[in-house]
Design a protein around this motif. Sequence first.
Motif, PDB file in Angstrom:
ATOM      1  N   PRO A  25     -17.440 -85.898  22.272  1.00  0.00           N
ATOM      2  CA  PRO A  25     -16.305 -84.418  22.335  1.00  0.00           C
ATOM      3  C   PRO A  25     -16.199 -84.672  20.883  1.00  0.00           C
ATOM      4  CG  PRO A  25     -15.696 -85.994  24.308  1.00  0.00           C
ATOM      5  CD  PRO A  25     -17.015 -86.819  23.752  1.00  0.00           C
ATOM      6  N   VAL A  26     -16.372 -83.879  20.691  1.00  0.00           N
ATOM      7  CA  VAL A  26     -15.284 -83.605  18.955  1.00  0.00           C
ATOM      8  C   VAL A  26     -14.135 -82.993  18.487  1.00  0.00           C
ATOM      9  CG1 VAL A  26     -15.992 -82.219  16.632  1.00  0.00           C
ATOM     10  CG2 VAL A  26     -18.003 -82.326  18.591  1.00  0.00           C
ATOM     11  N   GLY A  27     -13.311 -83.749  18.375  1.00  0.00           N
ATOM     12  CA  GLY A  27     -12.205 -83.321  18.221  1.00  0.00           C
ATOM     13  C   GLY A  27     -11.199 -82.133  17.210  1.00  0.00           C
ATOM     14  N   ASN A  32      -8.492 -77.005  23.015  1.00  0.00           N
ATOM     15  CA  ASN A  32      -9.867 -76.881  20.925  1.00  0.00           C
ATOM     16  C   ASN A  32     -10.313 -78.612  21.160  1.00  0.00           C
ATOM     17  OD1 ASN A  32      -7.769 -75.296  20.339  1.00  0.00           O
ATOM     18  ND2 ASN A  32      -6.080 -76.656  20.519  1.00  0.00           N
ATOM     19  N   THR A  33     -10.465 -79.271  22.703  1.00  0.00           N
ATOM     20  CA  THR A  33     -11.770 -80.711  22.488  1.00  0.00           C
ATOM     21  C   THR A  33     -12.240 -79.957  24.080  1.00  0.00           C
ATOM     22  OG1 THR A  33      -9.870 -81.921  20.992  1.00  0.00           O
ATOM     23  CG2 THR A  33     -12.282 -82.808  22.518  1.00  0.00           C
ATOM     24  N   PRO A  51     -11.765 -85.185  30.959  1.00  0.00           N
ATOM     25  CA  PRO A  51     -10.916 -85.035  31.413  1.00  0.00           C
ATOM     26  C   PRO A  51     -10.712 -84.265  31.797  1.00  0.00           C
ATOM     27  CG  PRO A  51     -11.578 -87.266  29.698  1.00  0.00           C
ATOM     28  CD  PRO A  51     -12.597 -85.746  29.865  1.00  0.00           C
ATOM     29  N   ASN A  55      -8.139 -82.958  35.394  1.00  0.00           N
ATOM     30  CA  ASN A  55      -7.199 -83.209  35.511  1.00  0.00           C
ATOM     31  C   ASN A  55      -7.368 -81.221  35.989  1.00  0.00           C
ATOM     32  OD1 ASN A  55      -6.352 -85.470  34.428  1.00  0.00           O
ATOM     33  ND2 ASN A  55      -6.764 -85.034  32.225  1.00  0.00           N
ATOM     34  N   ALA A  97      -1.991 -97.048  31.254  1.00  0.00           N
ATOM     35  CA  ALA A  97      -2.607 -96.176  30.184  1.00  0.00           C
ATOM     36  C   ALA A  97      -3.956 -97.073  30.336  1.00  0.00           C
ATOM     37  CB  ALA A  97      -1.947 -95.707  28.554  1.00  0.00           C
ATOM     38  N   TYR A 107      -7.569 -91.432  37.696  1.00  0.00           N
ATOM     39  CA  TYR A 107      -9.202 -91.780  37.406  1.00  0.00           C
ATOM     40  C   TYR A 107      -9.905 -93.176  37.591  1.00  0.00           C
ATOM     41  CZ  TYR A 107     -13.057 -89.435  35.469  1.00  0.00           C
ATOM     42  OH  TYR A 107     -14.235 -88.852  35.547  1.00  0.00           O
ATOM     43  N   LYS A 149      -9.834 -92.330  31.510  1.00  0.00           N
ATOM     44  CA  LYS A 149      -9.794 -91.523  30.482  1.00  0.00           C
ATOM     45  C   LYS A 149      -9.039 -90.070  30.804  1.00  0.00           C
ATOM     46  CE  LYS A 149     -14.463 -89.525  30.537  1.00  0.00           C
ATOM     47  NZ  LYS A 149     -15.384 -89.716  29.992  1.00  0.00           N
ATOM     48  N   GLY A 150      -7.661 -90.500  32.383  1.00  0.00           N
ATOM     49  CA  GLY A 150      -7.353 -88.737  32.721  1.00  0.00           C
ATOM     50  C   GLY A 150      -6.237 -89.004  31.707  1.00  0.00           C
ATOM     51  N   SER A 184      -3.891 -91.607  29.916  1.00  0.00           N
ATOM     52  CA  SER A 184      -4.362 -91.759  29.255  1.00  0.00           C
ATOM     53  C   SER A 184      -4.260 -92.029  26.983  1.00  0.00           C
ATOM     54  CB  SER A 184      -5.739 -92.353  29.078  1.00  0.00           C
ATOM     55  OG  SER A 184      -6.341 -91.568  29.420  1.00  0.00           O
ATOM     56  N   LEU A 223      -1.971 -89.514  26.523  1.00  0.00           N
ATOM     57  CA  LEU A 223      -0.929 -89.426  26.388  1.00  0.00           C
ATOM     58  C   LEU A 223      -0.107 -90.314  24.872  1.00  0.00           C
ATOM     59  CD1 LEU A 223       0.367 -89.953  29.906  1.00  0.00           C
ATOM     60  CD2 LEU A 223      -0.893 -87.450  28.495  1.00  0.00           C
ATOM     61  N   THR A 240     -16.487 -94.957  23.055  1.00  0.00           N
ATOM     62  CA  THR A 240     -17.350 -94.563  23.657  1.00  0.00           C
ATOM     63  C   THR A 240     -15.614 -94.055  25.032  1.00  0.00           C
ATOM     64  OG1 THR A 240     -18.887 -95.671  24.513  1.00  0.00           O
ATOM     65  CG2 THR A 240     -18.326 -94.609  25.894  1.00  0.00           C
ATOM     66  N   ASN A 241     -15.882 -92.937  25.472  1.00  0.00           N
ATOM     67  CA  ASN A 241     -14.448 -92.474  25.688  1.00  0.00           C
ATOM     68  C   ASN A 241     -13.323 -91.956  25.466  1.00  0.00           C
ATOM     69  OD1 ASN A 241     -16.286 -92.854  28.669  1.00  0.00           O
ATOM     70  ND2 ASN A 241     -15.379 -95.289  28.879  1.00  0.00           N
ATOM     71  N   ASN A 242     -13.301 -91.216  24.244  1.00  0.00           N
ATOM     72  CA  ASN A 242     -12.221 -91.547  23.307  1.00  0.00           C
ATOM     73  C   ASN A 242     -11.841 -89.916  23.302  1.00  0.00           C
ATOM     74  OD1 ASN A 242     -10.881 -90.411  21.331  1.00  0.00           O
ATOM     75  ND2 ASN A 242     -12.009 -90.129  19.724  1.00  0.00           N
ATOM     76  N   PRO A 243     -11.156 -89.971  24.476  1.00  0.00           N
ATOM     77  CA  PRO A 243      -9.965 -87.976  25.472  1.00  0.00           C
ATOM     78  C   PRO A 243     -10.267 -87.442  23.815  1.00  0.00           C
ATOM     79  CG  PRO A 243      -8.721 -89.873  25.621  1.00  0.00           C
ATOM     80  CD  PRO A 243      -9.580 -90.728  24.678  1.00  0.00           C
ATOM     81  N   LEU A 244      -9.824 -88.153  22.598  1.00  0.00           N
ATOM     82  CA  LEU A 244      -9.249 -87.225  21.741  1.00  0.00           C
ATOM     83  C   LEU A 244     -11.226 -86.723  20.923  1.00  0.00           C
ATOM     84  CD1 LEU A 244      -6.676 -89.031  20.028  1.00  0.00           C
ATOM     85  CD2 LEU A 244      -6.402 -87.406  21.933  1.00  0.00           C
ATOM     86  N   GLY A 245     -11.627 -86.934  21.127  1.00  0.00           N
ATOM     87  CA  GLY A 245     -12.732 -87.015  20.389  1.00  0.00           C
ATOM     88  C   GLY A 245     -12.663 -86.295  18.933  1.00  0.00           C
ATOM     89  N   THR A 246     -11.705 -87.904  18.191  1.00  0.00           N
ATOM     90  CA  THR A 246     -11.660 -88.096  16.548  1.00  0.00           C
ATOM     91  C   THR A 246     -13.167 -89.134  16.640  1.00  0.00           C
ATOM     92  OG1 THR A 246      -9.863 -89.312  17.156  1.00  0.00           O
ATOM     93  CG2 THR A 246     -10.223 -86.963  17.204  1.00  0.00           C
ATOM     94  N   GLU A 282     -14.471 -99.179  24.395  1.00  0.00           N
ATOM     95  CA  GLU A 282     -15.030 -98.196  25.329  1.00  0.00           C
ATOM     96  C   GLU A 282     -12.984 -97.389  26.232  1.00  0.00           C
ATOM     97  OE1 GLU A 282     -17.835 -99.742  27.519  1.00  0.00           O
ATOM     98  OE2 GLU A 282     -18.477-101.263  26.346  1.00  0.00           O
ATOM     99  N   LEU A 336      -4.018 -83.218  17.290  1.00  0.00           N
ATOM    100  CA  LEU A 336      -4.231 -81.942  16.242  1.00  0.00           C
ATOM    101  C   LEU A 336      -4.713 -80.724  17.324  1.00  0.00           C
ATOM    102  CD1 LEU A 336      -6.723 -83.540  13.986  1.00  0.00           C
ATOM    103  CD2 LEU A 336      -7.434 -82.567  16.255  1.00  0.00           C
ATOM    104  N   ASN A 337      -4.658 -81.406  18.265  1.00  0.00           N
ATOM    105  CA  ASN A 337      -4.944 -80.224  19.229  1.00  0.00           C
ATOM    106  C   ASN A 337      -4.403 -79.240  19.877  1.00  0.00           C
ATOM    107  OD1 ASN A 337      -7.918 -80.353  19.707  1.00  0.00           O
ATOM    108  ND2 ASN A 337      -7.616 -82.286  20.868  1.00  0.00           N
ATOM    109  N   PHE A 384     -11.291 -80.821   9.816  1.00  0.00           N
ATOM    110  CA  PHE A 384     -10.451 -80.474  10.918  1.00  0.00           C
ATOM    111  C   PHE A 384      -9.838 -78.720   9.761  1.00  0.00           C
ATOM    112  CE2 PHE A 384      -6.313 -79.705  12.755  1.00  0.00           C
ATOM    113  CZ  PHE A 384      -6.451 -78.693  14.145  1.00  0.00           C
TER     114      PHE A 384
END
Lengths: 690, 255, 453
Positions: free
Chosen positions: A126-128, A227-228, A232, A236, A575, A581, C3-4, C7, C9, C73-79, C116, C269-270, C299
């Motif tokens: 994923p790219v933020g 936006n990313t 997940p 959801n 978290a 999950y 990574k629901g 997480s 949040l 790995t698994n970073n849900p923010l994609g940053t 991760e 940022l999203n 960005f």
Amino acid sequence: MLFASSVAEDFLRGILQGLPPGAVYGLIAVGFVLAYKTSGVFNLAFGAQAYISAALFFHARNEWQWNVVVAFTFAVFLVAPAIGLILERLIFRHLPPGSALAKLVIAIGLSVALPHLFELLIGFEPVGGRTPEGLLPNGGGVFYDPFGVYPLSRNELTALVVAVIATALLTALFRFSAIGLQMRAAVESPRMTELNGIRADRVAAFSWALSSTFAGLAGVLMAPRFNTLAAPDYFNLIIVAITAAAFGRLMSLPRALVGGFGLGILIAQVDTFLPRFSANNSWVKAIEDNVTPAMPFIALFLLVAFWPPLRANKDQVDPLSGVDPPPQLPVAVVRTRFMTNLTHSVGVGFLSVVGFVVMTRADKSWVFLVTQAAIISLILLSITVLTGLGGMISLSQGSFAAIGAFTVFQLADRTGMSTVLAAVIGALVAAAVSGLLAIPLVRLGGMWVPIATLAFASFFDAVVVKLPFVGGGDKALIEGTRIPRPVIGPWNLTNDKTFLVFVVLILIVVSAGVIAIRSGTLGRSLAALRGSEVASQSIGVSPVRPRVIAFVISGFIAGLGGALLGMQQENVNYAGNFTPYATLFWLVLVVTLGSRTVEGAIQGGVGFSLFDRIIFRGDLFGWILRDPDRVPGFFPVSAKWRFVLFGLSTIGFAKHPEGLVESGKRKSHERMERRRARREARKSLEGASS
Amino acid sequence: MSGILLDVRNIGKNFDAIAALSEVSVQVEAGERIGIIGPNGAGKTTFFNCVLGVLTPDTGTVYLASEDISQFPVHERARRGIGRTFQRIELFSGSTVRDHLLIAERIRRGTGNLWRDLTGRGKPRIEEIEACDHVLDLLGLGELANRPIEQLSLGQGRLVEVGRALMTQPKVLLLDEPSSGLDHQETADLAETLLEVQASSNFSIILVEHDVELVASFTDRCYVLDFGRLIASGATQEVLTNPVVREAYLGENIS
Amino acid sequence: MKKGLGSALLVVAAMAVGACSNASEESKDTSVDTSTETTEAVAPGQRDEFVAITGVPGVTDEEISYAVIGTKTNNPLGTCILDCFTEGIEAYFAYRNSEGGVYGRDLVVADVIDDELTLNQQKSLEVASSSDYFGVFQATLFPAGWGLLNDDGIPTYTWGIHGADAANRKAIFPSMIIRCETCTRPAMPYIASRVGAKNAASLGYGISETSKVCTQTIAASFDLYESESGVANAYMNDNLAYGLPNGIGPEVTAMKAAGVDFIATCMDLNGMKTLAQELDRQGMGDVVLYHPNSYDQTFVAENAALFEGDLVTVGFRPFESTSDKGSKDEFLKWMEELGYQPNELAMVGWISATQVFDSLIAAGPEFNREKVISSFRAVKEYTAGGLLQPIDMSTAYIPYVSGSPDAAAETQCESFVVIVGGKFEFLDDASKPWYCWAPGADAEFEPELVDFD
């Protein structure tokens, strides 16, 4: 000032504002219903399939610079149906019809495995902040405003139009074409269908290709809303989509679409109008705070638990399923007492050696991992009780565990109570919540329990966790949710090894309890209910009480485990530990390894904590080769493979519903029996010849 | 002991627009054996389901020993003395033969509770095992007590169902097509066993059957259902020779 | 795996708070001290002094080794977190090693460990039980392992977004200090007034207490300083669904009705992008957004039109600063030298590495873990070589709440830039990157422009 614009205009605007998210919910809901209608699979992996096509389209456009038509065709009309065909051919074809729970478990495993597998194969991350593009050029930038109230973008209109047209086409397909009827028939009874001269496997393959294509289409169409682009989000959305699908009782495509739009519009209307009253009414404010972020989950739970038409929707049973071979018995029932004792002694001996090594040789991180393995085993035992003994699947075990941990945090923080006592109270609270939750749920058909518990877990996640008396409050604001380790008399559990002993003692007590329950009245009642609900009732077994008690016990164990996990980590770490999950992966572990036995749970705990360190990091190889430097270069293996591996191993559930451990035990037992038989045959032959 | 034990009055049940049962009344006296016959789809199994509470009838009342049990759930009716077997065999997969009887015995005794389970006192007691084995011996299943249920033949499975129902010490035993899947000899043996057991414990039996021979030899009275309605009732021999019955049930056109 | 929704949040909430209350503790006198001194406790000559040390983990005669733990790995923010953070550390180490290192030894990143997303505690323990590392860097989304690193007395240099996990832990050194989450401050109302705003809104996710409190504190600040700033608190929503799955249409409509022309948020940022898109759609493209998490050149360049005129908070001396103070130029130079892209996380890594160096210097040539922690905690006005506003290290780890004496004595400094044509610029004097407010409720509303070194 807020009342300046007319209510009618606001209402219309609310509808328009609800349409774009509604279209997304509707698209997934329709795809979900489509999969359920045509394959009988409650396809929780639908979101994962949608994600793969969306990510592939995104990747092909951005990284490979493909033309939009080529990328779209490839992602939606080639790869998506191919995935469906592969899943059908390799997995679902081999499942007996009507095994709704087995299919659900496999779908859960796939929803864990597929995104990771895809990301590993393609190298996608994923790219933020990078918004996925839509199908049409500048789809996010061109707006149309038919009513002059609220403009919709080209991307949103595309999704809207496609959702409506696709639903109409699919509905027509089911109503008017032969293949539509055949798909329905093939779900209910492939054998019956075959008796009518229809190739059920081909119909099923077509069904899977169709619903998977739809997943891909939905995935690509909804991608610009994020936006990313990340897996997940798609998972959801599935929970939200199930709510929409539930409006159509999981069977009606148009009603699922309407449900999706309805949900989108309802949320927009609530967000529009509720704040106008909440400023002056504290109770409206309370509703706004606690309900708005979780509306789909609340709606889903209420629908499942209290909407009669849904409750009537029992699992389908193949009229010819009597032909299927019956499930296998646990080896423990079959094998001799001597063999049982021998196995147990070997197990105890092995554990003693491991325990000795850990207590004398292990460093802090190994002690930590072993302790965690024991605690996770304990939590997994809660699934053993519910799923293994009770035949019910709960997806809110994470929430029950979190309740235990949060209770310890709150009590220790507010009253300075000993955390051991607080852990017991936490377990009791979790047991009470679990039991209350169970009362409306246990009479439902098998697959509604997982859905409703998933809704509860999502609600807990979105609302309950932030309540001041649960995970919030002044203390949490400043220091987070820290938990002290207890001191019991002479034992100071801040010492990691003492704590490990403490945890293992609890694990032994709880395991003994689970074993006692299994052979006692409750276990037998649950086994009977699992075997045949109506027959159990006909001998006086209540269909509700044993199951509710199972939920209570399961909640207690999960709560206790959660409290211990918090104590071990000296923090609740919600978290990282307890999100919905996470529960999925717990369930996957237990079911794959063996949900009926204590060993299965313990192996699950070991797998959860130690697999990564021992196998993926190459430590085992290093130990075998007596030199860490000789470990092959492909170690350490990417941690994503862990999810792929365990996720995909749920497929084994189809062949061995008793779990890998049980089936392994059976195989070795059978081997031994054969050997013994040969020996005896030889002996008697020799005896005869002499 | 005389008088009506099970009194089913005016049961009616519709599925959508189809009347599966209408105005069906059946009385059974203590110790009596009655039969219910009728062609496929006549509503026989639906009738059983209404009596036991698996289905909620649209109209009608069920009395057991003068108590109105119409509002009770299935397991409460079972505990009050209605036992049952099933046309499509309903067994507990993953359990042994004896397990099937043990749980019924435990529920009948009502001695199980969670605390006993947790303290390791929930295991089957010797007297419970003996009680089960006694019934298993009666049914000729003694040898199979420890066998997994999956290894049994269909006929043996039916016997296990009977044994399981007997463990509840029913006042009325509902037998749903016990002969289906059994050969002639097995059917005869089953009937004989049932007679023996009934003689020793004095319960009533309602038999739903296709096998006219079995009904004729086994029951005192019988009722005939056709399209959800009672078309005849009375002493079995008389009913079976009734021309209306023969036309409806046996398809004989007596012109 | 986990990574629901739940997480990411807490992460975002924490990030937002970090941005809201980037406060520092200074000496008790009420005027802003603009001539803070550098904090190298020892004369530069001494840093070459070699003393043989035995029995200190991660230290040989040639090297001092560190581990970097972070989320990849698994970073849900994609940053980009772990990689970018590590690049900044390596750049700083390369810079110092080119000058001969410290105490005759090179600074070395011995291992880069991906946690991760959820394995931070395990990975931290592995580092803690190994004798290969002297200290640890941490840039992780779920900082579950910080407590045990602190308990084991291992110097741990972290990014600044997890205030609660660094609180009351002496061995944890965040790149940015958050001591008070509930303190109202003049910064946001002042900034709003500077862009001519009249009606301000504050927005945040309702997913955690921290996120809500962040939003409420901003709203309270607008209320408190309304007479000075002329900016009213016109709209507040601390209850948005995380990730804005339903969009933000009704909320924007309500803000439009309230005449909002400035929006401060506690969002990622999203979320900011979704908000800006919705504002555009409803004809409110001119509203100024105040971004807590968008100091990301790529960005902003990609979304230049969307964010034109918006303001972005920066947790350190912005790259656009023209002052020659601080090691910013060295950062840019060494990043280029190693072939890395300069960005926010790399700068955070650079700052953390600066702290490593300075804490070693503070401890002296016969250093060990305990000395490094205690001597570094004795430093009074620390600026990481002019990259941060001054921090009193001796109290920086102790949180306080609104209304406490500490709050009254707090000097707040804030650095922010404006987005013009997809690039960042200073609103005022680029050679004085900080706006600082003197402590006390009756202090001037107008800040002083300050430079630190």
